[in-house]
Structures are given as C-alpha cells and as structure tokens.
Scaffold this motif. Sequence first.
Motif, PDB file in Angstrom:
ATOM      1  N   ARG A   6       0.894  -1.086  -0.103  1.00 27.12           N
ATOM      2  CA  ARG A   6      -0.050   0.015   0.013  1.00 27.12           C
ATOM      3  C   ARG A   6       1.011   1.329   0.170  1.00 27.12           C
ATOM      4  N   MET A   7       0.136   2.240  -0.469  1.00 27.78           N
ATOM      5  CA  MET A   7       0.831   3.710  -0.536  1.00 27.78           C
ATOM      6  C   MET A   7       1.040   3.984   0.805  1.00 27.78           C
ATOM      7  N   VAL A  12       1.037  14.195   7.892  1.00 30.99           N
ATOM      8  CA  VAL A  12      -0.354  14.313   7.980  1.00 30.99           C
ATOM      9  C   VAL A  12      -1.128  14.912   7.142  1.00 30.99           C
ATOM     10  N   GLU A  13      -0.304  15.818   6.284  1.00 31.27           N
ATOM     11  CA  GLU A  13      -1.107  16.417   5.152  1.00 31.27           C
ATOM     12  C   GLU A  13      -1.080  15.749   3.683  1.00 31.27           C
ATOM     13  N   MET A  14      -0.343  14.895   3.904  1.00 29.90           N
ATOM     14  CA  MET A  14      -0.130  13.813   2.446  1.00 29.90           C
ATOM     15  C   MET A  14      -1.780  13.442   1.752  1.00 29.90           C
ATOM     16  N   GLU A  15      -1.791  14.175   0.704  1.00 27.66           N
ATOM     17  CA  GLU A  15      -3.098  13.571  -0.122  1.00 27.66           C
ATOM     18  C   GLU A  15      -2.939  12.731  -1.059  1.00 27.66           C
ATOM     19  N   THR A  16      -1.780  12.610  -1.695  1.00 32.37           N
ATOM     20  CA  THR A  16      -1.343  11.586  -2.796  1.00 32.37           C
ATOM     21  C   THR A  16       0.227  11.391  -2.905  1.00 32.37           C
ATOM     22  N   GLY A  17       0.509  10.205  -3.283  1.00 31.64           N
ATOM     23  CA  GLY A  17       1.882   9.729  -3.659  1.00 31.64           C
ATOM     24  C   GLY A  17       1.788   9.282  -4.953  1.00 31.64           C
ATOM     25  N   GLU A  40       6.955   9.496  -4.081  1.00 31.25           N
ATOM     26  CA  GLU A  40       7.131  10.863  -3.755  1.00 31.25           C
ATOM     27  C   GLU A  40       5.689  11.437  -3.370  1.00 31.25           C
ATOM     28  N   SER A  41       5.686  12.233  -2.403  1.00 28.07           N
ATOM     29  CA  SER A  41       4.642  13.067  -1.964  1.00 28.07           C
ATOM     30  C   SER A  41       4.741  14.670  -2.345  1.00 28.07           C
ATOM     31  N   GLU A  42       3.907  15.454  -1.735  1.00 26.35           N
ATOM     32  CA  GLU A  42       4.209  16.921  -2.124  1.00 26.35           C
ATOM     33  C   GLU A  42       5.429  17.486  -1.376  1.00 26.35           C
ATOM     34  N   GLU A  65       2.034   6.937 -11.723  1.00 23.59           N
ATOM     35  CA  GLU A  65       0.654   7.142 -11.421  1.00 23.59           C
ATOM     36  C   GLU A  65       0.561   7.525 -10.018  1.00 23.59           C
ATOM     37  N   GLU A  66      -0.300   8.032  -9.548  1.00 22.55           N
ATOM     38  CA  GLU A  66      -0.372   8.621  -8.170  1.00 22.55           C
ATOM     39  C   GLU A  66      -1.639   7.999  -7.577  1.00 22.55           C
ATOM     40  N   GLY A  67      -1.405   7.840  -6.144  1.00 26.73           N
ATOM     41  CA  GLY A  67      -2.835   7.560  -5.302  1.00 26.73           C
ATOM     42  C   GLY A  67      -2.677   8.033  -4.036  1.00 26.73           C
TER      43      GLY A  67
END
Length: 74
Positions: A6-7, A12-17, A40-42, A65-67
């Motif tokens: 899993r990603m 705490v603020e991560m929305e997508t990876g 990679e995240s934001e 691709e991101e999730g």
Amino acid sequence: MPYVVRMPKLGVEMETGIVIEWYLDVGETAEEGDVIAEIESEKSTAEVAAREDGALRERYLDAGEEGPPGAAMG
C-alpha cells in the motif's frame, strides 16, 4: 501469505503519492526488508520495503501514477 503493498502516508497533510520507480518486476521475488519501490509526496520521497519474503504478482500503480495513502500499489 499474500499481502497488498500500500501507498504509505508520509505526513499528516499527504493527499497523494506518486510511484517514482519500481525496483521489482512482476514475478520477481524479494526478501523481507528489500526496497521494492520509491514514492514521492508533495513534500518528500521514501522507499517502500517488502514486509516479508515473497513475489510481486501484480502492479496496481505503475511508475508515474498516483494514489492516496493506503491505496493498493502492488
């Protein structure tokens, strides 16, 4: 016993990876602790390691691709 890769949640603020690269092809094996992918995240990057010995059977997210955190990667 099979498990879903899993990603991870990198903050705490991560929305997508985004999957930067897979180090394991479908059908290849890894031992517990081997790095199998990089994401990679934001705000950061991280390596994803195998939780146990096994083989990668399928990729749900390919490189680029991101999730969201918790999404199935493989």
